[in-house]
Design a protein around this motif. Structure first.
Motif, short mmCIF file in Angstrom:
data_model
loop_
_atom_site.label_atom_id
_atom_site.label_comp_id
_atom_site.label_asym_id
_atom_site.label_seq_id
_atom_site.Cartn_x
_atom_site.Cartn_y
_atom_site.Cartn_z
N ARG A 1 0.82 -1.22 0.00
CA ARG A 1 0.00 0.00 0.00
C ARG A 1 0.85 1.26 0.00
N ASP A 2 2.01 1.22 0.63
CA ASP A 2 2.82 2.43 0.66
C ASP A 2 3.46 2.75 -0.69
N CYS A 3 3.35 1.84 -1.66
CA CYS A 3 3.81 2.10 -3.03
C CYS A 3 2.66 2.59 -3.91
N ALA A 4 1.48 2.74 -3.34
CA ALA A 4 0.29 3.15 -4.08
C ALA A 4 -0.15 4.54 -3.61
N ARG A 5 -0.96 5.18 -4.44
CA ARG A 5 -1.52 6.49 -4.08
C ARG A 5 -2.97 6.29 -3.68
N PHE A 6 -3.30 6.68 -2.45
CA PHE A 6 -4.67 6.54 -1.95
C PHE A 6 -5.54 7.61 -2.60
N LEU A 7 -6.63 7.18 -3.24
CA LEU A 7 -7.55 8.10 -3.91
C LEU A 7 -8.72 8.50 -3.02
N GLY A 8 -8.96 7.72 -1.98
CA GLY A 8 -10.04 8.03 -1.06
C GLY A 8 -11.08 6.94 -0.98
N PRO A 9 -12.09 7.17 -0.14
CA PRO A 9 -13.19 6.20 -0.01
C PRO A 9 -14.27 6.47 -1.06
N TYR A 10 -14.90 5.40 -1.49
CA TYR A 10 -16.00 5.46 -2.46
C TYR A 10 -17.10 4.54 -1.96
N GLU A 11 -18.32 4.79 -2.41
CA GLU A 11 -19.44 3.90 -2.10
C GLU A 11 -19.97 3.31 -3.39
N HIS A 12 -20.10 2.00 -3.41
CA HIS A 12 -20.66 1.30 -4.56
C HIS A 12 -21.95 0.60 -4.14
N PHE A 13 -23.01 0.91 -4.84
CA PHE A 13 -24.31 0.29 -4.61
C PHE A 13 -24.71 -0.47 -5.86
N TYR A 14 -25.12 -1.71 -5.70
CA TYR A 14 -25.55 -2.56 -6.81
C TYR A 14 -26.94 -3.12 -6.49
N ALA A 15 -27.77 -3.20 -7.49
CA ALA A 15 -29.11 -3.76 -7.30
C ALA A 15 -29.08 -5.27 -7.10
N ASP A 16 -28.01 -5.93 -7.58
CA ASP A 16 -27.92 -7.39 -7.45
C ASP A 16 -26.79 -7.77 -6.51
N ASN A 17 -26.47 -9.05 -6.48
CA ASN A 17 -25.43 -9.57 -5.59
C ASN A 17 -24.80 -10.80 -6.22
N PHE A 18 -23.76 -11.32 -5.57
CA PHE A 18 -22.99 -12.44 -6.11
C PHE A 18 -23.84 -13.67 -6.39
N SER A 19 -24.92 -13.87 -5.66
CA SER A 19 -25.72 -15.10 -5.80
C SER A 19 -26.87 -14.95 -6.79
N GLY A 20 -27.17 -13.71 -7.19
CA GLY A 20 -28.29 -13.50 -8.10
C GLY A 20 -29.64 -13.53 -7.42
N GLU A 21 -29.67 -13.69 -6.11
CA GLU A 21 -30.93 -13.71 -5.37
C GLU A 21 -31.38 -12.29 -5.09
N GLY A 22 -32.56 -12.09 -4.55
CA GLY A 22 -33.22 -10.80 -4.50
C GLY A 22 -32.78 -9.82 -3.45
N PHE A 23 -31.52 -9.45 -3.40
CA PHE A 23 -31.07 -8.38 -2.50
C PHE A 23 -29.90 -7.65 -3.14
N SER A 24 -29.64 -6.45 -2.63
CA SER A 24 -28.61 -5.59 -3.20
C SER A 24 -27.26 -5.82 -2.54
N THR A 25 -26.24 -5.17 -3.09
CA THR A 25 -24.89 -5.20 -2.52
C THR A 25 -24.43 -3.77 -2.30
N HIS A 26 -23.80 -3.54 -1.16
CA HIS A 26 -23.25 -2.23 -0.81
C HIS A 26 -21.79 -2.42 -0.42
N TYR A 27 -20.91 -1.71 -1.11
CA TYR A 27 -19.48 -1.74 -0.79
C TYR A 27 -19.03 -0.37 -0.33
N VAL A 28 -18.18 -0.34 0.67
CA VAL A 28 -17.37 0.83 1.00
C VAL A 28 -15.99 0.48 0.45
#
Length: 165
Positions: A89-116
């Protein structure tokens, strides 16, 4: 819960079975690291995703932080798994935090995914023939203006190159 040693720094990390992971994704945000990889010409490496969410879109490499895994260890593991070379990580440049919201998920079942997501810019150090194919079936180097105009590049990837408010 099964215990697995993290090979990079001997930090423990935990694997979840599908049912456990579905419950977590349905109820909580996940933490991940995204790797914005640039070559010497300033182009950005994107892979076409095989898995949900964002399946079929061009996306930056990256992945989840595992329980009991320190961010430095996760960064080493993810650069190895996603890029085929290890950098810290110390060889990389930190760009900051982001939020990713998806209507689907890894399993394809009926719930969303939220990433920080913690975004990091990394200089390319690898071999193109060594890129892993477990998460992406193709890779391509994009000019920033090209990826911003391409409808097959996911919006969350484009967000790394747009002015943040």
């Amino acid at each position: 819960m099964p215990f697995v040693n993290n090979e990079v720094e001997n930090q423990p990390s935990y694997w979840l079975d599908k049912t456990q992971f579905q419950q977590i994704v349905a109820a909580t945000p996940l933490i991940s690291l995204d790797l914005i990889v640039r070559n010497q010409q300033g182009r950005v490496l994107l892979g076409r995703r095989l898995n949900r969410p964002a399946q079929g879109f061009w996306f930056v490499p990256g992945g989840r932080v595992r329980k009991e895994e320190r961010l430095d260890a996760a960064f080493l593991r993810l650069t190895r798994e996603e890029l085929g070379f290890v950098t810290s990580r110390d060889c990389a440049r930190f760009l900051g935090p982001y939020e990713h919201f998806y209507a689907d998920n890894f399993s394809g079942e009926g719930f969303s995914t939220h990433y920080v997501v913690l975004g990091y810019e990394v200089a390319w150090q690898g071999q193109c023939n060594a890129l892993p194919v477990s998460q992406h079936d193709q890779y391509c180097w994009f000019e920033v203006n090209e990826l911003l105009q391409n409808p097959s590049v996911h919006q969350h990837t484009k967000d790394y190159f747009l002015e943040r408010m």
